[in-house]
Each structure stands twice: as C-alpha cells, then as structure tokens.
Design an enzyme around this catalytic site. Structure first.
Site: not given
Ligand code: GLN
Ligand code: ZN
Length: 781
Positions: A18, A440, A519, A606, A659, A663, A672, A702
C-alpha cells in the site's frame, strides 16, 4: 498427504505494498522502488510457504491492483479510451484503467462475489482485440524458480473472466460475452505455452463462477473452453479451483467431467454440501481432490480435529495419494500474520489464525495424515477450541435473551413514508433537490496524526477534543460557504466506519495489523466479533451535538448500520450470523434514540455493505434479506415521524434487491451511481415506484478527477427523467475521506452550482406542477 494454498495476501504484513503504491502514485518514488517492494514481498511469501512444507505454492497471486485487471492486461483487453497502442502493458496504462487519470475516469469496480474485495470489471465487445500483452504470470513463475521455489502459476479461468465482464459502452446489453471465448483462449494458449517452456509443472485456473447459479449454456462454456485448451495443456498437471460456496450438482457434473484436468479444488467451509455431493455423485478416479478445509474468509483457528474427520472421509473416497489439504479460497480475504498482534490478549489470540498461521495449519493437517503428527500443535489447538467454547467473555445472557425476543416479530415505524416526509419537510424546510454529502471529509495527515497520538496517549483528551472540534468547525464552515443544505460533521474522529463503533461496543476485539485488501491500495481492518454484543454507553452523541451546535442547518447524525458492521467484521462462527446481527441492531437502536433525544433531527444509518452479504445463490437470498432488512428497521422503528432517517449504500447494482431496499423503509437513501453508467436508474425506468427520498450519487469519489458543473447537471437531468423532483437529493457517490481538499472543494462547488442551475430551470419550466410546499422554497433562490 500434500498441501496447497489457493492464494496469499499481497499487501504485506504491515501493508508495505500500500505505502509503496501510494508513494509511487504521488510521484514520491520511482517504478523501480515499487517493483523492489513487490519483489521482496513475493519472495518472502514464497519462502514462508516453502519453509512450512507446502507442496503446491501459488504464484501470480500477487497484484499491483487487482487480479482481474491483471487478466485484462494479460489479454490486452484495454478499453480504447485509454489510448494504449499495443506492446507490454506498463504502469501508466494499468493504473489509468484502475484509478482513472487527469482526463479519464477509472474503469468500473465491483465486489468480488460476496467478499469486501473489489475487482475492476472488464469491458468487452465484438470489436475487442485480444493479444498477449502482460507476461506477469510467466515472469512471476520464473522469479520464484530463480529463488529455488517451484510454484503453481495461477490464472483466472477463461470462463469466469468472461462471466465477470460486462459489455463495453455502446454494445448492446444482450451481447454474449461468451462469444469471445475463442479469442480469449488463443491468448491463454500462448500463456500456457510460455509457462510450459519456463518449466511449469502445474497450472491453476480459478473458476469461482462455478458456484453461481449458471444456466446450461454457461456450463457448456466450461466444457468448450477446457476441451479447446486440452492439447495446449498436455504435459501440464491442471487444477481447477472453485470457492465461496458449494458447487451446484449440475456444475459439479460438468466440472468433474472436463477432460485433461488433474485436480479439482473445493471450498469445504462455505461449501457445506460438497462432501455429500462427492459422496453421492462420486469423484473421477485418478484425479486429485484439493480439499479447502482451512477457512480463507475468517480469522478463527481451524478446528483441526474436525478437519481430520473431514479429510478421513474424503480419503476413503479418493484415496490417500490423491487428497490434497488446502485453503477454502485465497487467503487474501483474511489478515496476514498474527505474529504482529501485540495488543490482543493471549486468550483471544489462541482462538485465531491469520494467513501465515493458516499455512501452518494446512501443513500440520497434511503431515498428520502422513503419520507425522505434530502432537504439541494439535494439543494446543484442541485446548484453544475448548477455551473458546467455555469462555465467559463470549456469553452475555441478557443480550442473548433480548436478541432471541426479536425473532419472529416485526419492527416498523408507525407512520408511512410519505406522511413522514411531509412532517419532516415542515420541520426542515429544505429546498427542492436538497444537497448533502455522505459523511466523511478528507482525512488529512494532520488529522491522522492527532488520532494516532491520542490513541498512543501522547496528547491529552483535552487537546484531542480541541483538535477534532476545530476540524469539525472547519468542515461545517466549508459546507455553509458551499451552501450545502444538510450538513455532516466530516467524521474526523473516525478511522473507519466499522472500527469506530466496534471499539465502543463489547464483544469486539481489535487487531493492530489485521488488514485485508478492499481495492487497490485500500485495506480495511475488520474488527473481530468474538462475543455477545452490547453498547455500554453513547458512541456518537458528543460529536454530533457539538457539530449541530455550530450551525443552524440540519446536521446529520452518522451511524453505521448493523448489517454493515456484521458484514465488515470477522464474525463469530459459533452462532448463526443473523443472531449476531440482531444483537448489533439493538445496540445501534439505543444510539439512534440517544441522538434523537439530543436534538439531532436527521440520522444517517449507513448500510454500505448490505448487498455484499447477499448469498451467492438465489435460493438463499430471501432468508438473508429478511433478517438483514429487519435488523435495519429495528434500529429506527422507535423514532418520531419528524426524525428523518437516511441510509447510504455504496452499491448501484441492486436492481435485483430494490424491493428489500424499499422495505428498509428509510426516509432518504443515498446510493453510489455514477461509476456504473447509472445502472441504478434503469430500475426506475422499468417502472419501480420509489416514494422515499433518494440521492443517486452525481459524481465518482473514487477518482481524483473533478467533475464539471455541466456534467453533474446532465446527470441530475437524467435522474429527473425517471424520479420525481420532490424526492430527489443531490450528493456525491460516497464519503470524501480518501480525497484531498483540492479535489473536494471544486467538485462540491460544481455540484452545488449544477443543483442551483436545475432548481432555476425547474422553477421556470415546470412551475405550475410544483407542490405548494415548494413554492416558497423557489422564492428563496
Ligand atoms: N458515512 C461514511 C463516509 O462518508 C460512508 C462510507 C461508505 O459508505 N463506505 O465515509
Ligand atoms: Zn459509500
């Protein structure tokens, strides 16, 4: 009995790859520096496996970014827009495809089966020209050989490669990717020939798609492919490996009927029915069975005694010399080495095995069956298994009871979503197309340092709170300047959206270096859920109230949902997953209620990982979705109508579960969308009615690329074509923590301008159709 490892983590025990990658991308180091780090990692991994006595050691499981992208490079299937002109694919083209560059977005990335690893989706079409363009598999084989280590080169199988691809832009969705099989195989033949010439004895094809629900034509492709390769492969021993689930009976028949194959590998951990299948359907005589009994997806020490039983049962079927002990899948989905864990207490540590330890387990099992049992190793393992079963740290009666009481009953908010939205709008008074972000903001070096120093007791709590408060205030001001409508505090106190909560819940343990690749250079450090989960005290109320006090605009409380905490943790394997999930849901429910009581009116929970927990086989979907969605609803079923519950998903490919998403009954969902050609919108084009608020991401976070106002406006327009304007929200795809302020500022500026542009257009073109509610809002613009 021989031993085999399907694949090994590439990042290094301390994420060496990394740091080398990121320094190279930042132009702080050369390509030679990067290559040196990579070569050192590979050689230490090979040596470690060889020292442990591993007979079949994999090569070409290293990658600078992703093994599917490596295959795309091998095949020369570079999308035209990257302007590659042939020749060996270098870092420039490779990383442009992976990450985008100044002028081009990256290729689409999607989850690798039901893991938290993401691969780069190949884009293919009738005009794709395949040519052998990356000799990586051969050079890695030779590199190991140069170190005196014979390896098994690993390739993603040709059929899985095609099945994991998508038709490139402009090509009809109905285009048959498998029609490219012949062209792809020509390149595979060249690779195979070169591997043979280099001296390879075995070759491994990973064909994980074999565990999916495949129709006959897809199954037929395996037969076609491997008979086409048969003559090229002659002289080599060939292993085909599947993983992540049982191979369905039909696929098993196809697989074991393939000609010219020497061995078959199965996941015996997730594939709980494999043993029965092998017993009932039989196993081709004279072939090797690679038995994946050591879990590559988890961190628990293997129950060696029970693995010995499994292996004995298999040995009775295939014979001693044809059984090979293996891992259930590549070890890249588990942490790297327990040796670097100094913070874990010895009891918990004794329950665990990371990749390096799993290599030892595989070899211990192999040796034991060959009559060279390491008694001490087996005795220690049995003791650890027993201590885990009986430890009081694992069981909390009260939690067990509360979670058990949830089963079988339903939990929903009392009022329906449209009435709730009305009540919320009265209180929040938001403009049409409200803007927000996902949570974030950029995590600067300074910020990371502050958190690190606080953790290491180098700065006082007071200093820490002051620093975080300053950061929150900066982020709040910035959002007000940008004129964003619903604000976030930026999550500066969080290292990771799951770890942050796990650290404050009981039943969780944390590693110092238990990183798993998510990733590219990004890794996650999943918490380990070892015991019953409860919440000793409020986790986010302090920061959220502080942030709300800095602004008159609504400030979103920010929580991670139970399903995501579950799916992004290493989960205990001694009770069903749903039981652990209900326990987490109860803990988050308490947090939601505390936030509401503290005056937070918008709370985002989330569920970024909801979809990736979806079982691979359709027959198991309904059961999972039922308890997962139920867990989410448990967290917020008790709030007032005026409290707006948001959820967020980093996933667009959920047309099949729309669905269940409806729900979940959230008031607003942000999703996304922009990286996957707005696939998401197609579900609404096809007529699914969505009455709650929805914010499909208007730009890809990204990539460092900054989207223009026109481009964003264009995206919003596309959304308006399928979604009612009064439910549409405007936001980026996901959180901004990996971006720099130099990218975030202009991107959000453009996002807000695009939004204002459209508000104006909507106001002039469609004025009369507006709800009354929106009239006074337009007046403000
Ligand atoms: N609330 C988180 C952020 O904004 C959501 C991150 C995510 O969905 N992976 O970092
Ligand atoms: Zn996200």
């Amino acid at each position: 009995m021989a031993s085999h490892i399907v694949g090994y983590p590439r990042m290094g025990p301390k994420r060496e790859l990394k740091f080398a990658l990121e320094s190279f991308w930042d132009k702080k180091s050369s390509s030679e520096d990067l290559e040196k780090v990579a070569a050192d990692l590979r050689s230490s991994i090979w040596k470690q496996m060889a020292d442990a006595g591993t007979k079949y050691i994999p090569s070409n499981t290293f990658s600078y970014y992703d093994q599917v992208l490596d295959t795309t490079a091998m095949l020369g299937a570079v999308p035209k827009r990257y302007g590659w002109n042939g020749g060996e694919i270098g870092f420039d083209t490779y990383f442009s495809m992976a990450r985008g560059n100044a002028t081009l977005p990256a290729m689409e990335m999607t989850k690798w089966f039901d893991t938290n690893y993401h691969y780069i989706v190949p884009e293919l079409g009738p005009d794709t020209k395949f040519s052998y363009s990356s000799h990586k598999a051969v050079s890695e084989y030779k590199e190991a050989k140069g170190l005196g280590i014979e390896t098994v080169p690993v390739l993603i199988g040709p059929v899985s490669y095609l099945l994991l691809s998508k038709p490139e832009k402009g090509v009809d969705k109905s285009f048959s990717l498998l029609s490219l099989l012949g062209d792809v195989l020509s390149v595979y033949k060249e690779v195979i020939a070169e591997l043979k010439a280099a001296g390879a004895k075995w070759i491994q094809f990973d064909e994980p798609t074999l565990v999916l629900d495949l129709d006959d034509s897809k199954l037929q492709a395996f037969t076609t492919a491997y008979s086409e390769l048969e003559s090229s492969l002659s002289g080599l021993e060939v292993l085909i490996v599947s993983y992540f689930a049982d191979v369905p009976a039909e696929a098993y028949k196809t697989l074991t009927g393939l000609k010219g194959i020497s061995g078959f590998g199965f996941d015996l951990v997730r594939g709980t029915k494999t043993l029965d299948l092998i017993k009932s359907a039989g196993f081709p005589s004279g072939k090797y069975l690679f038995a994946g009994v050591v879990d590559g997806r988890n961190i628990w020490a293997n129950d060696l005694a029970s693995s010995v039983d499994t292996l004995n049962a298999l040995e009775a079927i295939v014979g001693k010399d044809k059984l090979v002990v293996s891992t259930s899948c590549s070890l890249m989905h588990t942490a790297v080495d327990l040796v670097n864990e100094t913070k874990l207490d010895s009891e918990i540590k004794s329950w665990l095995a990371f990749a390096a330890q799993k290599v030892l387990e595989v070899n211990a099992l192999a040796k034991a069956s060959a009559g060279q049992k390491d008694e001490a190793f087996f005795v220690a393992n049995a003791a650890a298994q027993a201590s885990r079963k009986s430890s009081p740290r694992v069981t909390n009666e009260e939690v067990q009871k509360a979670a058990a009481a949830l089963k079988g009953s339903d939990h929903r908010r009392a009022t329906n979503v449209s009435a709730r939205l009305d009540a919320q709008q009265k209180k929040l008074n938001l403009p049409v197309l409200p803007t927000t972000t996902i949570g974030s903001f950029p995590q600067t070096m300074d910020l990371r340092r502050v958190r690190r120093e606080y953790k290491a007791n180098k700065i006082s709590e007071e200093e820490y709170v002051k620093a975080i408060k300053e950061e929150i205030s900066k982020v709040v001001k910035l959002q007000e300047e940008l004129d964003i409508d619903v604000l976030v505090h930026g999550e500066p106190e969080r290292n990771d959206m799951v770890e942050y909560f796990g650290e404050q819940l009981s039943g969780f343990a944390f590693t110092a270096n238990g990183w798993v690749q998510s990733y590219g250079s990004r890794c996650v450090k999943p918490p380990i859920i070892y015991g019953d989960v409860s919440r000793p005290k409020a986790m986010t109320v302090f920061w959220s109230s502080m942030a709300q006090s800095m602004t008159s605009r609504p400030m979103k409380g920010m929580l991670t949902g139970p399903v995501t905490i579950l799916n992004w943790s290493f989960v205990r394997n001694d009770q069903p997953r749903f039981e652990t999930c209900y326990q987490i849901a109860l803990a988050i429910k308490k947090e939601v209620e505390d936030l509401e009581a503290a005056g937070i009116t918008v709370i985002q929970i989330d569920e970024a990982a909801l979809r990736e927990g979806l079982p691979l086989r359709k027959s198991e979907h309904a059961f999972y979705l039922d308890w997962a969605v139920h867990s989410f609803r448990i967290t917020n079923c008790g709030v007032q109508d005026t409290t707006q519950i948001h959820t967020h998903m980093c996933y667009s490919n959920f047309n099949d579960i729309i669905h269940s998403i409806i729900d979940m009954d959230a008031d607003v969902i942000t999703i996304e969308n922009s990286r996957s050609d707005e696939k998401l919108l197609s579900v609404f084009r096809e007529g699914v009615k969505y009455g709650a608020g929805i914010g499909p991401g208007v730009y890809d976070i990204h990539s460092p690329r900054i989207p223009s106002t026109e481009e964003i406006a264009d995206r919003i327009n596309k959304m308006l074509a399928v979604l009612e304007k009064n439910i549409l929200w405007v936001n980026p795809d996901c959180g901004l923590k990996t971006r720099k302020y130099a990218e975030v500022n202009p991107a959000l500026t453009n996002m807000v301008s695009a939004c204002k542009l459209l508000r104006k257009e909507l106001a002039s073109t469609n004025f009369t159709s507006f709800h009354l509610m929106h009239l006074d809002i337009i007046g403000h613009i």
